[in-house]
Design an enzyme around this catalytic site. Structure first.
Site, PDB file in Angstrom:
ATOM      1  N   LYS A  35       0.978  -1.459   0.256  1.00 59.38           N
ATOM      2  CA  LYS A  35      -0.050   0.085  -0.015  1.00 59.38           C
ATOM      3  C   LYS A  35       0.529   1.496   0.450  1.00 59.38           C
ATOM      4  CE  LYS A  35      -3.958   0.237   2.616  1.00 59.38           C
ATOM      5  NZ  LYS A  35      -4.289   0.163   4.283  1.00 59.38           N
ATOM      6  N   ARG A 154     -17.591  11.387   6.389  1.00 61.72           N
ATOM      7  CA  ARG A 154     -19.136  10.699   5.675  1.00 61.72           C
ATOM      8  C   ARG A 154     -17.763  10.263   4.135  1.00 61.72           C
ATOM      9  NH1 ARG A 154     -23.077  14.972   3.989  1.00 61.72           N
ATOM     10  NH2 ARG A 154     -21.540  16.083   4.445  1.00 61.72           N
ATOM     11  N   PHE A 249     -30.464  13.288   6.296  1.00 61.34           N
ATOM     12  CA  PHE A 249     -30.795  12.094   7.297  1.00 61.34           C
ATOM     13  C   PHE A 249     -32.416  11.388   7.154  1.00 61.34           C
ATOM     14  CE2 PHE A 249     -26.707  10.097   7.336  1.00 61.34           C
ATOM     15  CZ  PHE A 249     -25.771  11.283   7.086  1.00 61.34           C
ATOM     16  N   GLY A 253     -35.389   4.187   2.741  1.00 59.48           N
ATOM     17  CA  GLY A 253     -34.459   3.968   1.596  1.00 59.48           C
ATOM     18  C   GLY A 253     -34.792   2.036   1.970  1.00 59.48           C
ATOM     19  N   CYS A 260     -19.631   1.928   9.713  1.00 63.71           N
ATOM     20  CA  CYS A 260     -19.767   2.808  10.259  1.00 63.71           C
ATOM     21  C   CYS A 260     -21.072   2.589  11.113  1.00 63.71           C
ATOM     22  CB  CYS A 260     -19.863   3.877  10.503  1.00 63.71           C
ATOM     23  SG  CYS A 260     -17.805   4.963   9.284  1.00 63.71           S
TER      24      CYS A 260
END
Ligand code: UGA
Length: 429
Positions: A35, A154, A249, A253, A260
């Site tokens: 990485k 986010r 929010f 859905g 998280c």
């Protein structure tokens, strides 16, 4: 300031590269040498809008370096961020083994005053645990402070969120550490919440769990809307204008997912239990969430009069748009449910096909949405990627077996679709 980041996952990479962008000298260290090699060449290891540019700029300006040497990273840095993962263990509690390992590694390399900052989402009390581990593992005593500084990034908008935070939370009792942290974040001009470390740790869990509660709440409302003939989008709009509620929010859905919300809700339920409190409200939030995913399968089953031997086109695999992350994605769970009912699935996601193949090899993956829908008995929209909103549904109608759409993200226009001959169903509308 000289900053070290230990753990170059999602949080570490965004935090390190953004702090470098702000003019700090940053070393991001990880034991994964492959990485580190990639990142030193400017090759991204995760998909995150805008991150590529920030990393490349940092490398070019030499404010950002990637290293597999934890020891020298600690030695060269004044502020050291712990950004390793805290996966859930079997009981739902956050597993601290990586945090503890890193704390020991840091302890061995402290030769002058350092501030060690916990960015990983950790149970209340971890800052003190890290403090103790460092104390016990330092070969020679040097002054240091451990600070809790939870992140609120986010996926999909992490760079933007880092640079424009709603608030910065600093959990520490040390004025010296608070002073340095304040100086580090001063350019962002965000409200600062200075608290003790336990409160800072709790802020993170309480924030994520509260947002998850909002999502489950509106999903529950959407189910009632379906029953009584109301439109949840209008309901959310009407609620959102109330400043005390807000618009965010409240999108109904297929349930929340990602690395998280599910993990942090489970962890907070466990933290509460261990403290002697039965967090029934949050347990309900999780139950509503699981039921919502199952409900999507039943909805499609009812629409098609059974799923056995039906071909379903699944559009979207990631847990939300603008990320290739499929961890705890409702899409994956719903597709598994469809398969269980005997359907076959052709899927397409703009960036997550490859990730999904690894955990869901039994379905067909298509290179675009038009290929996925060809010959299908029904289309299910699982992630609200922008490109799905712009599909030519007139053209699609000619290629499907049956013009039927279950829009689990309420991202399409029901009227237009129904007018052009589709059977359309959304969530709560
Ligand atoms: C979440 C938090 O929003 C961040 O503040 C936090 O830093 C992050 O967790 C973390 O702890 O690292 P993230 O998991 O990237 O961020 O995703 P969100 O945008 O919060 O969405 C979570 C889930 O809720 C997604 O599955 C999304 O589709 C769903 N959701 C969100 C809804 O179903 N409806 C909504 O109205 C909003």
């Amino acid at each position: 300031m000289n900053v070290g980041i230990i753990g170059v996952g999602y949080v570490g990479l965004v935090t390190g590269s953004c702090l470098a962008r702000m003019g700090n000298k940053v070393i991001c260290a990880d034991i994964d040498t492959e990485k580190i090699d990639k990142l030193n060449q400017g090759i991204m290891t995760i998909y995150e809008p805008g991150l590529d540019e920030v990393v490349k700029a940092g490398l070019a300006e030499t404010t950002l370096r990637f290293s597999d040497q934890i020891e020298s990273t600690v030695e060269e840095s004044d502020l050291i961020f712990i950004c390793v993962g805290t996966p859930s263990d079997e009981s739902g509690a956050a597993d601290l083994k990586y945090v503890k390992e890193v704390a020991k590694g840091i302890a061995a390399s402290i030769h002058r005053y350092k501030v060690i900052i916990n960015k990983s989402t950790v149970p209340v009390g971890t800052t003190r645990i890290v403090q103790k581990i460092i104390e016990e593992n330092m070969p020679h005593f040097h002054e240091f402070d451990v600070v809790s500084n939870p992140e609120f990034l986010r996926e999909g908008s992490a760079v933007e969120d880092f640079m424009n935070p709603d608030r910065i939370v600093i959990g520490s009792d040390s004025q010296k550490a608070i002073g340095l942290m304040t100086e580090l974040y001063a350019p962002l001009k965000a409200p600062l919440v200075i608290a003790d470390s336990a409160s800072a740790e709790m802020i993170k869990y309480a924030s994520n769990s509260f947002l998850a509660t909002k999502v489950s709440f509106i999903n529950a409302i959407s189910n009632i809307c379906d029953n009584v003939g109301a439109d949840v989008k209008k309901v959310a709009l009407g609620m959102g204008y109330d400043k005390r509620i807000g618009f965010e929010f409240l999108e109904a859905g297929p349930g929340f997912g990602g690395s998280c919300f599910p993990k942090d809700c489970k962890a907070l339920i466990k933290i509460a239990e261990d403290s002697g409190y039965d967090f029934r409200l949050l347990k309900g939030v999780m139950e509503v969430n699981e039921a919502q995913q199952e409900l999507m399968v039943s909805k499609l089953k009812n629409l098609l009069g059974g799923l056995k031997e039906k071909t379903i086109a699944a559009l979207g695999l990631s847990f939300k748009p603008n990320t290739d992350d499929i961890r705890e994605s409702p899409a994956i769970c719903i597709i598994k449910g469809l398969l269980k009912e005997g359907a076959s699935v052709k899927a397409y996601d703009p960036v997550s096909n490859e990730n999904a193949k690894k955990i869901l090899p039994e379905i067909k993956y298509e290179k675009d949405a038009y290929d996925a829908v060809k010959g299908s008995d029904g289309i299910i929209i699982l992630t609200e990627w922008d490109e799905f909103k712009w599909l030519d549904f007139e053209k699609i109608k000619q290629t499907v077996k049956n013009p039927l759409i279950l829009d689990t993200r309420n991202c399409l226009d029901p009227q237009l679709l129904r007018k052009s001959g589709y059977i359309y169903q959304g969530v709560g509308r």
